[in-house]
Motif scaffolding. Structure first.
Motif, PDB file in Angstrom:
ATOM      1  N   PHE A 147       0.840  -1.220   0.027  1.00  0.00           N
ATOM      2  CA  PHE A 147      -0.019   0.036  -0.185  1.00  0.00           C
ATOM      3  C   PHE A 147       0.767   1.188  -0.184  1.00  0.00           C
ATOM      4  N   PRO A 148       0.289   2.308  -0.431  1.00  0.00           N
ATOM      5  CA  PRO A 148       1.121   3.667  -0.145  1.00  0.00           C
ATOM      6  C   PRO A 148       1.678   3.928   1.229  1.00  0.00           C
ATOM      7  N   ASP A 149       1.071   3.489   2.185  1.00  0.00           N
ATOM      8  CA  ASP A 149       1.376   3.738   3.377  1.00  0.00           C
ATOM      9  C   ASP A 149       1.850   2.615   4.260  1.00  0.00           C
ATOM     10  N   ALA A 150       2.096   1.342   3.884  1.00  0.00           N
ATOM     11  CA  ALA A 150       2.167   0.126   4.380  1.00  0.00           C
ATOM     12  C   ALA A 150       2.637  -0.894   3.669  1.00  0.00           C
ATOM     13  N   THR A 151       3.409  -1.811   3.837  1.00  0.00           N
ATOM     14  CA  THR A 151       3.550  -3.101   3.453  1.00  0.00           C
ATOM     15  C   THR A 151       3.575  -4.119   4.177  1.00  0.00           C
ATOM     16  N   TRP A 152       2.733  -5.464   3.734  1.00  0.00           N
ATOM     17  CA  TRP A 152       2.969  -6.758   4.487  1.00  0.00           C
ATOM     18  C   TRP A 152       3.292  -7.625   3.702  1.00  0.00           C
ATOM     19  N   THR A 153       3.917  -8.900   4.264  1.00  0.00           N
ATOM     20  CA  THR A 153       4.246  -9.978   3.482  1.00  0.00           C
ATOM     21  C   THR A 153       3.640 -11.289   4.223  1.00  0.00           C
ATOM     22  N   GLN A 154       3.287 -12.242   3.681  1.00  0.00           N
ATOM     23  CA  GLN A 154       2.980 -13.453   4.119  1.00  0.00           C
ATOM     24  C   GLN A 154       3.590 -14.722   3.315  1.00  0.00           C
ATOM     25  N   THR A 155       4.004 -15.741   4.114  1.00  0.00           N
ATOM     26  CA  THR A 155       4.752 -16.922   3.602  1.00  0.00           C
ATOM     27  C   THR A 155       3.581 -17.943   3.973  1.00  0.00           C
ATOM     28  N   TYR A 156       3.218 -18.874   3.405  1.00  0.00           N
ATOM     29  CA  TYR A 156       2.230 -19.747   3.540  1.00  0.00           C
ATOM     30  C   TYR A 156       2.639 -20.968   2.901  1.00  0.00           C
ATOM     31  N   VAL A 157       1.931 -22.163   2.899  1.00  0.00           N
ATOM     32  CA  VAL A 157       2.051 -23.530   2.281  1.00  0.00           C
ATOM     33  C   VAL A 157       0.875 -23.871   1.642  1.00  0.00           C
ATOM     34  N   ARG A 158       0.661 -24.012   0.231  1.00  0.00           N
ATOM     35  CA  ARG A 158      -0.340 -24.482  -0.504  1.00  0.00           C
ATOM     36  C   ARG A 158      -0.209 -25.813  -1.277  1.00  0.00           C
ATOM     37  N   ARG A 159      -1.056 -26.502  -1.401  1.00  0.00           N
ATOM     38  CA  ARG A 159      -1.096 -27.943  -2.413  1.00  0.00           C
ATOM     39  C   ARG A 159      -2.039 -27.525  -3.298  1.00  0.00           C
ATOM     40  N   GLU A 160      -1.303 -27.919  -4.723  1.00  0.00           N
ATOM     41  CA  GLU A 160      -2.366 -27.892  -5.925  1.00  0.00           C
ATOM     42  C   GLU A 160      -3.210 -29.034  -6.033  1.00  0.00           C
ATOM     43  N   LEU A 161      -4.426 -28.639  -6.117  1.00  0.00           N
ATOM     44  CA  LEU A 161      -5.465 -29.775  -6.272  1.00  0.00           C
ATOM     45  C   LEU A 161      -6.230 -29.635  -7.485  1.00  0.00           C
ATOM     46  N   THR A 162      -6.052 -30.426  -8.511  1.00  0.00           N
ATOM     47  CA  THR A 162      -6.793 -30.480  -9.689  1.00  0.00           C
ATOM     48  C   THR A 162      -8.471 -30.843  -9.307  1.00  0.00           C
TER      49      THR A 162
END
Length: 237
Positions: A183-198
């Motif tokens: 954002f113009p006034d703030a920055t966030w990050t997120q690390t997460y684990v995802r599994r692909e699912l057809t």
């Protein structure tokens, strides 16, 4: 919050960070989008809804305004402190057992793509455990859309940019994803684990807990209405 963080999940930026790396102040800025309309069209008027992973109430509040009775669940009390007008329960979803049945159970925010298969089964079993006769489970999945490539930025009408900084394969269709919200006034990050699912894998995962897809609610198949499978019906191999 560090001691409560789930393995493989982390977050940075102003304000509280939840066990799965979500920034509370970030989610408080995000709009509901079309989710409330999708849910409202898929369940009876005035239905009792169990919303699993409600966050700050982005979808909760519009559903309340439409006359639904919502029990909102999240494992972060900091998230629940933003929810108004709904009964709230602070609990991990996998271990939730309210001893009650609901007309509809919601599992949104792509939670079904949890990297740990046992966690995913736990989430879906909680949905089944709280489902009333004739009820349904509403699930949000990745559907047919392509997951953003690293470095790709997506400007949002609200004035921020979402960017996938990295997506590292861990094997077996599981990825560690690092995302930035600027954002113009703030920055966030997120690390997460995802599994692909057809689609086939997703439907098989539902079958493992006794659910089946009744219908897909959106053209891109990102929202699903699932119901209990007939007794004795096995999951597809």
């Amino acid at each position: 919050m560090g001691s409560r963080t789930r393995p493989g999940y982390a977050g940075t930026g102003p304000g509280a960070i939840t066990p799965d790396g979500c920034a509370v102040d970030l989610y408080a800025r995000l709009p509901a989008g079309d989710e409330p309309d999708i849910v409202a069209a898929a369940v009876p008027a005035g239905a009792r809804i169990l919303e699993l992973g409600c966050g700050v109430g982005r979808v909760t509040h519009p559903l309340l305004e439409r006359g639904f009775v919502v029990t909102a669940v999240d494992e972060s009390q900091e998230m629940l402190d933003h929810v108004r007008g709904a009964r709230t329960v602070c609990s991990p979803i996998e271990s939730l057992d309210l001893g009650e049945d609901f007309d509809a159970v919601m599992l949104a925010s792509l939670l079904v793509h949890a990297g740990d298969e046992e966690v995913r089964r736990g989430l879906l079993k909680t949905c089944v455990r709280h489902l009333a006769d004739g009820g349904c489970v509403l699930i949000q999945r990745e559907g047919e859309r392509r997951f953003s490539a690293p470095g790709e930025g997506k400007p949002h009408p609200l004035g921020f940019t979402q960017r996938v900084l990295s997506s590292q394969p861990l094997g077996g269709g599981v990825y560690s994803v690092h995302v930035q919200y600027e954002f113009p006034d703030a920055t966030w990050t997120q690390t997460y684990v995802r599994r692909e699912l057809t689609q086939e894998q997703f439907e098989q995962a539902l079958g493992e807990v006794g659910l089946r897809v009744e219908r897909y609610l959106t053209e891109d198949r990102t929202w699903v209405r699932a119901v209990p499978a007939p007794a004795g019906q096995a999951a597809r191999p």
